[in-house]
Scaffold this motif. Structure first.
Motif, PDB file in Angstrom:
ATOM      1  N   ILE A  25       0.843  -1.206   0.000  1.00  0.00           N
ATOM      2  CA  ILE A  25       0.000   0.000   0.000  1.00  0.00           C
ATOM      3  C   ILE A  25       0.876   1.253   0.000  1.00  0.00           C
ATOM      4  N   SER A  26       2.127   1.080  -0.390  1.00  0.00           N
ATOM      5  CA  SER A  26       3.102   2.173  -0.395  1.00  0.00           C
ATOM      6  C   SER A  26       3.248   2.797   0.992  1.00  0.00           C
ATOM      7  N   ALA A  27       3.242   1.946   2.009  1.00  0.00           N
ATOM      8  CA  ALA A  27       3.362   2.410   3.386  1.00  0.00           C
ATOM      9  C   ALA A  27       4.729   3.036   3.622  1.00  0.00           C
ATOM     10  N   VAL A  28       4.740   4.132   4.398  1.00  0.00           N
ATOM     11  CA  VAL A  28       5.981   4.818   4.714  1.00  0.00           C
ATOM     12  C   VAL A  28       6.162   4.939   6.224  1.00  0.00           C
ATOM     13  N   GLU A  32       1.464   3.294   9.024  1.00  0.00           N
ATOM     14  CA  GLU A  32       1.044   2.749   7.730  1.00  0.00           C
ATOM     15  C   GLU A  32       1.584   1.337   7.523  1.00  0.00           C
ATOM     16  N   ILE A  33       2.812   1.107   7.947  1.00  0.00           N
ATOM     17  CA  ILE A  33       3.397  -0.233   7.843  1.00  0.00           C
ATOM     18  C   ILE A  33       2.597  -1.210   8.696  1.00  0.00           C
ATOM     19  N   ALA A  34       2.208  -0.777   9.893  1.00  0.00           N
ATOM     20  CA  ALA A  34       1.385  -1.624  10.763  1.00  0.00           C
ATOM     21  C   ALA A  34       0.061  -1.973  10.097  1.00  0.00           C
ATOM     22  N   VAL A  35      -0.554  -1.004   9.432  1.00  0.00           N
ATOM     23  CA  VAL A  35      -1.810  -1.252   8.724  1.00  0.00           C
ATOM     24  C   VAL A  35      -1.593  -2.260   7.596  1.00  0.00           C
ATOM     25  N   SER A  36      -0.485  -2.133   6.854  1.00  0.00           N
ATOM     26  CA  SER A  36      -0.230  -3.062   5.749  1.00  0.00           C
ATOM     27  C   SER A  36      -0.010  -4.481   6.273  1.00  0.00           C
ATOM     28  N   ILE A  37       0.666  -4.611   7.409  1.00  0.00           N
ATOM     29  CA  ILE A  37       0.885  -5.932   8.011  1.00  0.00           C
ATOM     30  C   ILE A  37      -0.432  -6.514   8.497  1.00  0.00           C
ATOM     31  N   LEU A  38      -1.209  -5.720   9.202  1.00  0.00           N
ATOM     32  CA  LEU A  38      -2.503  -6.194   9.695  1.00  0.00           C
ATOM     33  C   LEU A  38      -3.425  -6.549   8.529  1.00  0.00           C
ATOM     34  N   GLY A  39      -3.371  -5.771   7.456  1.00  0.00           N
ATOM     35  CA  GLY A  39      -4.170  -6.079   6.270  1.00  0.00           C
ATOM     36  C   GLY A  39      -3.823  -7.441   5.697  1.00  0.00           C
ATOM     37  N   GLU A  40      -2.538  -7.774   5.636  1.00  0.00           N
ATOM     38  CA  GLU A  40      -2.143  -9.092   5.125  1.00  0.00           C
ATOM     39  C   GLU A  40      -2.575 -10.203   6.074  1.00  0.00           C
TER      40      GLU A  40
END
Length: 152
Positions: A25-28, A32-40
């Motif tokens: 999700i182009s997390a920076v 945002e990185i936490a959201v991308s990990i939780l999303g996966e």
């Protein structure tokens, strides 16, 4: 992953490893990185987006022989409120247990299941849930709902 293969780890085990973890999700930022990990994590938990949903209330109604008609999503294309296998039951006393996503698709399906109740029937209903469809929904896809009578 290449190093793990060289060390002899079984490929079937490595296929289950998520590295790097997180959806793209182009997390920076750390948040945002936490959201991308939780999303996966949620995506894997839910079967990669093709989750079937039969709540414990639906299963209990079937096990307790209270279910009269089964209404389930048997096909979908594009975006839809629920995945293939999602189901609800109409109980023998006329109640509804579970959901196939709510809205017009669910209401029309329940109405049709009530019309078919006790007829030992099976019928598929096709729904266009895109903005172009007649239901006033904007999910963007198509759904096929199957109605099956469970009682004789």
């Amino acid at each position: 992953m290449g190093e793990l293969k060289k060390e002899g780890f079984d490929e079937s085990i490595l296929a289950r490893v998520h590295s790097p973890i997180g959806l793209d999700i182009s997390a920076v930022t750390p948040a945002e990185i936490a959201v991308s990990i939780l999303g996966e994590i949620i995506s894997v938990k839910n079967g990669g987006g093709q989750i079937a949903y039969a709540g414990s209330d639906v299963i209990r109604a079937i096990e307790e022989d209270r279910a009269g008609d089964l209404v389930s999503i048997v096909a979908k294309g594009g975006s839809a409120p629920r995945g293939i296998g999602s189901m609800l039951v109409l109980t023998k006393d006329g109640g509804v247990v579970g959901t196939i996503g709510g809205g017009n698709v669910e209401n029309i399906s329940i109405d049709r299941a009530r019309e078919l109740a006790g007829t030992d029937s099976r019928e598929d209903l096709e729904f266009d849930v895109s903005a172009k469809g007649k239901l006033g929904m904007v999910c963007g896809g198509q759904v096929t709902v199957r109605i099956e009578t469970l009682v004789e």
